[in-house]
Scaffold this active site. Structure first.
Site, short mmCIF file in Angstrom:
data_model
loop_
_atom_site.label_atom_id
_atom_site.label_comp_id
_atom_site.label_asym_id
_atom_site.label_seq_id
_atom_site.Cartn_x
_atom_site.Cartn_y
_atom_site.Cartn_z
N ARG A 172 6.62 6.53 1.89
CA ARG A 172 6.31 7.80 1.41
C ARG A 172 5.01 7.82 0.60
O ARG A 172 4.13 8.77 0.86
CB ARG A 172 7.46 8.25 0.60
CG ARG A 172 7.41 9.69 0.24
CD ARG A 172 8.51 10.04 -0.81
NE ARG A 172 9.85 9.56 -0.41
CZ ARG A 172 10.58 10.43 0.06
NH1 ARG A 172 10.21 11.80 0.45
NH2 ARG A 172 11.78 10.18 0.69
N ILE A 173 4.73 6.74 -0.09
CA ILE A 173 3.48 6.89 -0.71
C ILE A 173 2.13 6.33 0.24
O ILE A 173 1.38 7.18 0.13
CB ILE A 173 3.65 5.58 -1.92
CG1 ILE A 173 4.41 6.14 -3.02
CG2 ILE A 173 1.93 5.71 -2.56
CD1 ILE A 173 4.74 5.27 -4.27
N ASP A 192 2.49 -1.39 9.60
CA ASP A 192 3.97 -0.98 9.36
C ASP A 192 4.69 -1.62 10.67
O ASP A 192 4.47 -0.82 11.68
CB ASP A 192 4.03 0.42 9.23
CG ASP A 192 5.37 0.54 8.54
OD1 ASP A 192 6.36 0.26 9.04
OD2 ASP A 192 5.36 1.09 7.16
N ALA A 249 2.50 -0.99 -5.35
CA ALA A 249 3.78 -1.07 -4.97
C ALA A 249 4.72 -1.97 -5.85
O ALA A 249 5.29 -1.62 -6.65
CB ALA A 249 3.88 -1.61 -3.55
N ARG A 250 4.73 -3.24 -5.62
CA ARG A 250 5.57 -4.38 -6.38
C ARG A 250 4.85 -5.78 -6.31
O ARG A 250 4.15 -5.98 -5.61
CB ARG A 250 6.81 -4.53 -5.86
CG ARG A 250 7.85 -3.33 -6.27
CD ARG A 250 8.34 -2.98 -7.52
NE ARG A 250 9.03 -2.02 -7.89
CZ ARG A 250 8.85 -0.71 -8.00
NH1 ARG A 250 7.59 -0.33 -7.97
NH2 ARG A 250 9.79 0.15 -8.28
N ASP A 273 -1.99 -2.44 -10.37
CA ASP A 273 -1.16 -1.73 -11.38
C ASP A 273 0.36 -2.42 -11.60
O ASP A 273 1.04 -1.99 -12.41
CB ASP A 273 -0.88 -0.23 -10.71
CG ASP A 273 -0.23 0.64 -11.78
OD1 ASP A 273 -0.75 0.63 -13.00
OD2 ASP A 273 0.76 1.48 -11.30
N GLU A 278 6.05 -8.64 -13.91
CA GLU A 278 5.57 -7.35 -14.41
C GLU A 278 4.54 -7.30 -15.47
O GLU A 278 3.52 -6.70 -15.53
CB GLU A 278 6.79 -6.34 -14.77
CG GLU A 278 6.18 -4.97 -15.25
CD GLU A 278 5.99 -4.08 -13.81
OE1 GLU A 278 5.34 -3.08 -13.99
OE2 GLU A 278 6.40 -4.54 -12.84
N HIS A 297 1.38 -0.41 -14.96
CA HIS A 297 2.36 0.22 -14.21
C HIS A 297 2.26 1.71 -14.63
O HIS A 297 3.27 2.46 -14.76
CB HIS A 297 3.74 -0.42 -14.22
CG HIS A 297 4.70 -0.22 -13.24
ND1 HIS A 297 5.69 -0.80 -12.94
CD2 HIS A 297 4.31 0.59 -12.20
CE1 HIS A 297 6.18 -0.36 -11.72
NE2 HIS A 297 5.71 0.49 -11.26
#
Length: 339
Positions: A172-173, A192, A249-250, A273, A278, A297
């Protein structure tokens, strides 16, 4: 005179401490009070706690409006919510609180992921354009020199005209980022594995080819077992000298142990980010490297952007009350390929 029947659904707010105060304005609460039978100021921080008011509201609730910090809806919690039919999540991923028991019971789920995607995409667009203009480096050089400088002589490889940008993941992003990039004179690559036809203005390529050709690589894939460390040693080594890696993302999607030598040498740049873990260790060089922009983040919704997610969630509550389908319904099968 016959008493009137209130057919509005009963709703309970369920989210972490302090979240509701930042998410909902008084206008949101007033609309929820008009749309539902609920106390818009009662917020359940823990659906397992022995709180009589929460227990009574949960027993009556047809809808839960959740956000960050919501209690996982385990079979035990659902047993205390016999009338529950739908969960409206005023944030992105529902994986942390929607359990198999919810799907098995036929509870409908909707998410404000679309609203949360926009600020992440905006952050990414800014990072891509700043990377091309070498804004971070030029600002640092300006602060160091504090004098006139032959910037044109230094900037031969800078600029965004016909720069090649690689987007990893048509999430979506990722799709939002592709939309935002269209007005610019950029060559856009997309990787993708689930996309078979390239969106307008993009070229569909393999991950290794994308990393080898793009001078900016931006990661937007979901966190799944198959995406763990997908940007690894081979992909990083293939990136051109001076290229920039952006990760909103992650952290687990990037092999940071493999990335760090490229950053320490100055061969690559990064806008991070998210990291893995984390919170980087206090002595992590990511905090101080001149070619790294590290943010805590913040690409996703924060501040007044939370109200956009609340707007979407409240509108979903209204749609439910009108007997209409959710605009952003989430299905169990979606979670095998999304965040």
């Amino acid at each position: 005179m016959q008493p009137t029947t209130d057919n509005r659904p009963s709703l309970l707010l369920a989210m972490g401490p302090g979240v509701a105060g930042r998410l909902l304005t008084e206008a949101h609460r007033a609309r929820l009070a008009a749309l539902t039978r609920t106390d818009p100021h009662l917020v359940a921080h823990d659906l397992t706690a022995p709180d009589p008011a929460v227990a009574a509201a949960l027993a009556e609730a047809e809808l839960l409006l959740t956000c960050w910090g919501a209690t996982p809806l385990t079979p035990e919690v659902l047993a205390r919510a016999p009338r529950l039919k739908a969960v409206v999540h005023a944030a992105g991923s529902v994986k942390h609180h929607i359990t198999d028991a919810c799907w098995e019971r036929g509870i409908r789920v909707t998410s404000a992921a679309a609203a949360n995607a926009l600020p992440v995409a905006e952050y990414t667009l800014a990072a891509i354009l700043f990377a091309g203009k070498r804004v971070l480096r030029s600002a640092q050089r300006y602060a160091e020199l504090r004098t006139d400088q032959a910037w044109l002589a230094e900037s031969g490889s800078w600029g965004n005209y016909r720069r090649t940008v690689g987007i990893v993941g048509a999430s979506r992003i990722g799709r939002r980022v592709l939309e935002l990039l269209r007005p610019f004179d950029l060559d856009v690559l997309l990787h993708d594995p689930y996309v078979t036809t390239a969106p307008p203005g993009t070229e569909l390529v393999g991950l290794d080819e994308l990393c080898a050709r793009a001078t900016v690589v931006s990661v937007h894939a979901p966190q799944l077992p198959s995406t763990y460390r997908m940007i690894g040693a081979r992909q990083l080594a293939a990136m051109p000298d001076g290229a920039t890696l952006i990760n909103t993302a992650r952290g687990s999607l990037v092999d940071e142990d493999a990335l760090l030598p490229h950053l320490l040498s100055g061969r690559l740049h990064a806008v991070l980010d998210v990291t893995d873990p984390e919170l980087p260790a206090p002595d992590s060089p990511l905090y101080s490297l001149p070619n790294v922009l590290l943010t805590p983040h913040v690409a996703g919704s924060l501040g007044n952007e939370l109200h956009r997610m609340a707007d979407q969630a409240v509108e979903e509550v209204a749609r439910y009350g009108r007997g209409e389908p959710f605009a952003e319904e989430v299905h169990a099968a979606d979670l095998t390929r999304s965040a």
